[in-house]
Motif scaffolding. Sequence first.
Motif, PDB file in Angstrom:
ATOM      1  N   PHE A  96      -4.646  -4.144  -3.152  1.00 33.27           N
ATOM      2  CA  PHE A  96      -5.314  -4.564  -1.918  1.00 33.27           C
ATOM      3  C   PHE A  96      -5.164  -6.070  -1.717  1.00 33.27           C
ATOM      4  O   PHE A  96      -4.846  -6.538  -0.612  1.00 33.27           O
ATOM      5  N   LEU A  97      -5.395  -6.848  -2.774  1.00 29.80           N
ATOM      6  CA  LEU A  97      -5.262  -8.307  -2.656  1.00 29.80           C
ATOM      7  C   LEU A  97      -3.831  -8.708  -2.312  1.00 29.80           C
ATOM      8  O   LEU A  97      -3.604  -9.588  -1.472  1.00 29.80           O
ATOM      9  N   PHE A  98      -2.870  -8.071  -2.955  1.00 29.17           N
ATOM     10  CA  PHE A  98      -1.468  -8.400  -2.702  1.00 29.17           C
ATOM     11  C   PHE A  98      -1.072  -8.039  -1.273  1.00 29.17           C
ATOM     12  O   PHE A  98      -0.419  -8.837  -0.567  1.00 29.17           O
ATOM     13  N   GLY A  99      -1.455  -6.834  -0.831  1.00 29.92           N
ATOM     14  CA  GLY A  99      -1.123  -6.431   0.530  1.00 29.92           C
ATOM     15  C   GLY A  99      -1.777  -7.318   1.567  1.00 29.92           C
ATOM     16  O   GLY A  99      -1.142  -7.718   2.555  1.00 29.92           O
ATOM     17  N   ALA A 100      -3.061  -7.656   1.365  1.00 35.71           N
ATOM     18  CA  ALA A 100      -3.744  -8.533   2.313  1.00 35.71           C
ATOM     19  C   ALA A 100      -3.155  -9.938   2.290  1.00 35.71           C
ATOM     20  O   ALA A 100      -3.086 -10.611   3.335  1.00 35.71           O
ATOM     21  N   PRO A 133      -6.940 -13.118   1.356  1.00 40.89           N
ATOM     22  CA  PRO A 133      -7.468 -11.930   0.679  1.00 40.89           C
ATOM     23  C   PRO A 133      -8.984 -11.953   0.495  1.00 40.89           C
ATOM     24  O   PRO A 133      -9.625 -10.896   0.501  1.00 40.89           O
ATOM     25  N   VAL A 134      -9.569 -13.144   0.335  1.00 36.67           N
ATOM     26  CA  VAL A 134     -11.031 -13.225   0.183  1.00 36.67           C
ATOM     27  C   VAL A 134     -11.717 -12.748   1.461  1.00 36.67           C
ATOM     28  O   VAL A 134     -12.664 -11.944   1.420  1.00 36.67           O
ATOM     29  N   TYR A 193      -4.784  -3.053   6.270  1.00 39.78           N
ATOM     30  CA  TYR A 193      -4.489  -2.454   4.964  1.00 39.78           C
ATOM     31  C   TYR A 193      -5.521  -1.387   4.610  1.00 39.78           C
ATOM     32  O   TYR A 193      -5.178  -0.330   4.067  1.00 39.78           O
ATOM     33  N   TYR A 194      -6.798  -1.638   4.896  1.00 39.13           N
ATOM     34  CA  TYR A 194      -7.858  -0.695   4.544  1.00 39.13           C
ATOM     35  C   TYR A 194      -7.714   0.615   5.311  1.00 39.13           C
ATOM     36  O   TYR A 194      -7.947   1.696   4.763  1.00 39.13           O
ATOM     37  N   SER A 195      -7.329   0.535   6.575  1.00 39.91           N
ATOM     38  CA  SER A 195      -7.134   1.742   7.375  1.00 39.91           C
ATOM     39  C   SER A 195      -5.789   2.404   7.119  1.00 39.91           C
ATOM     40  O   SER A 195      -5.533   3.491   7.636  1.00 39.91           O
ATOM     41  N   VAL A 200       0.908   1.449   5.178  1.00 36.76           N
ATOM     42  CA  VAL A 200       1.211   0.150   4.588  1.00 36.76           C
ATOM     43  C   VAL A 200       0.849   0.104   3.106  1.00 36.76           C
ATOM     44  O   VAL A 200       1.453  -0.635   2.323  1.00 36.76           O
ATOM     45  N   GLN A 201      -0.133   0.913   2.695  1.00 30.99           N
ATOM     46  CA  GLN A 201      -0.519   0.924   1.280  1.00 30.99           C
ATOM     47  C   GLN A 201       0.584   1.472   0.380  1.00 30.99           C
ATOM     48  O   GLN A 201       0.598   1.185  -0.815  1.00 30.99           O
ATOM     49  N   LYS A 202       1.475   2.244   0.952  1.00 31.32           N
ATOM     50  CA  LYS A 202       2.568   2.804   0.162  1.00 31.32           C
ATOM     51  C   LYS A 202       3.625   1.750  -0.154  1.00 31.32           C
ATOM     52  O   LYS A 202       4.279   1.809  -1.201  1.00 31.32           O
ATOM     53  N   PHE A 203       3.780   0.787   0.732  1.00 32.03           N
ATOM     54  CA  PHE A 203       4.844  -0.207   0.563  1.00 32.03           C
ATOM     55  C   PHE A 203       4.318  -1.506  -0.041  1.00 32.03           C
ATOM     56  O   PHE A 203       4.969  -2.085  -0.916  1.00 32.03           O
ATOM     57  N   LEU A 204       3.170  -1.967   0.424  1.00 33.72           N
ATOM     58  CA  LEU A 204       2.610  -3.222  -0.082  1.00 33.72           C
ATOM     59  C   LEU A 204       1.621  -2.903  -1.205  1.00 33.72           C
ATOM     60  O   LEU A 204       0.413  -2.900  -1.011  1.00 33.72           O
TER      61      LEU A 204
END
Length: 352
Positions: A96-100, A133-134, A193-195, A200-204
Amino acid sequence: MMFTSTGSWGLYKAPLSKSLLLLPTVLSVLLTVLLPQYQDMFIYNLQAVRQGKQFWRLVSGRLICLDLKDTFCSSLLIYNFRIFERRFGSHKFASFLFGAWILSAFVDLLLTEALRFLFELQVDVLPAGLLGPVFALFVPFYNSIPRVQVTQLLGHVSITNKSLTYIVGAQLLTSSAYMWIVACSGLIAGMFYYSNKLAVQKFLRVPEWVARCGSVLLEPVFSDSEPTAEAPLGMGATLDIQRQQRMDMMDQQLLLTQLAHLRRNAQQQQAQTGLLNWNRFLPTLRHRGQNRHQEGPQPQQPPSTHPPVNTDVVEEQVARLMEMGFSRMDAQEALRASNNDINIATNFLLQH
């Protein structure tokens, strides 16, 4: 008042959060106090990115805060958001942090270009640090952490278990002139990212081998031992508030103890009788003999000290607990034992 309603267990089971607290803070202090001549390498300069093609500033400028106030506020928020690492695991939390972090960099460029095109506002330098990310973590914080009222100010303004976190976020938001751009970028990236828009969670996401290497390197250094007791409750400003806090803590500990006792009894009974408890339907021969030959009034059984387990649960609260990652059975059991108090039920499920 505790910082959140989810317990105060330090950084147990949160090695990534602990590393994000220590390493950037130490580097920020070094660059600010001891090595100010190297600060230019970590300035988030968008003009240098556009005109000088210094794309490395998108990395170096978004890692370390060059303002100690930003460092302090972001560290408080990371400490509070450590609950997501315990809930989802370090790998998913890191993803999550990396994607955001990746998405917010693109949104930063888009927002600054939109401001220049629409309002002729030239923004060349943005606040440096791991700020995108924060701010993105406010999205799961708003959506998945239950809101529990703690007290009221002047009888009208509600103070909840989440108020202090929003206050710290507002303080970080107002720390510099263009922090609102970074905040908007982080919130947009967090929502995207959350939705899981466009999968996007699959790639990032952090690769498995990187997560394993990080686990080998970080956990021995930054892992904390399991706490043996709950942290003491922070005292309120008046004697009445202190008494109420002690009473609330005692009630919560009692319910958690009773729920743990019920779970142990259920596990022991399941281990003895198997998955299907035949004694509920067919009494044993020994009990039949006692029922046949026993005469006279039956002695009164002492009242059970266990809380009732047939309390109707609120499906909306069950759904909220299931959204946090708990199973439906565990959510129903915790809500029944806590008399539908979602705050206490969440505390128990996170501890066991």
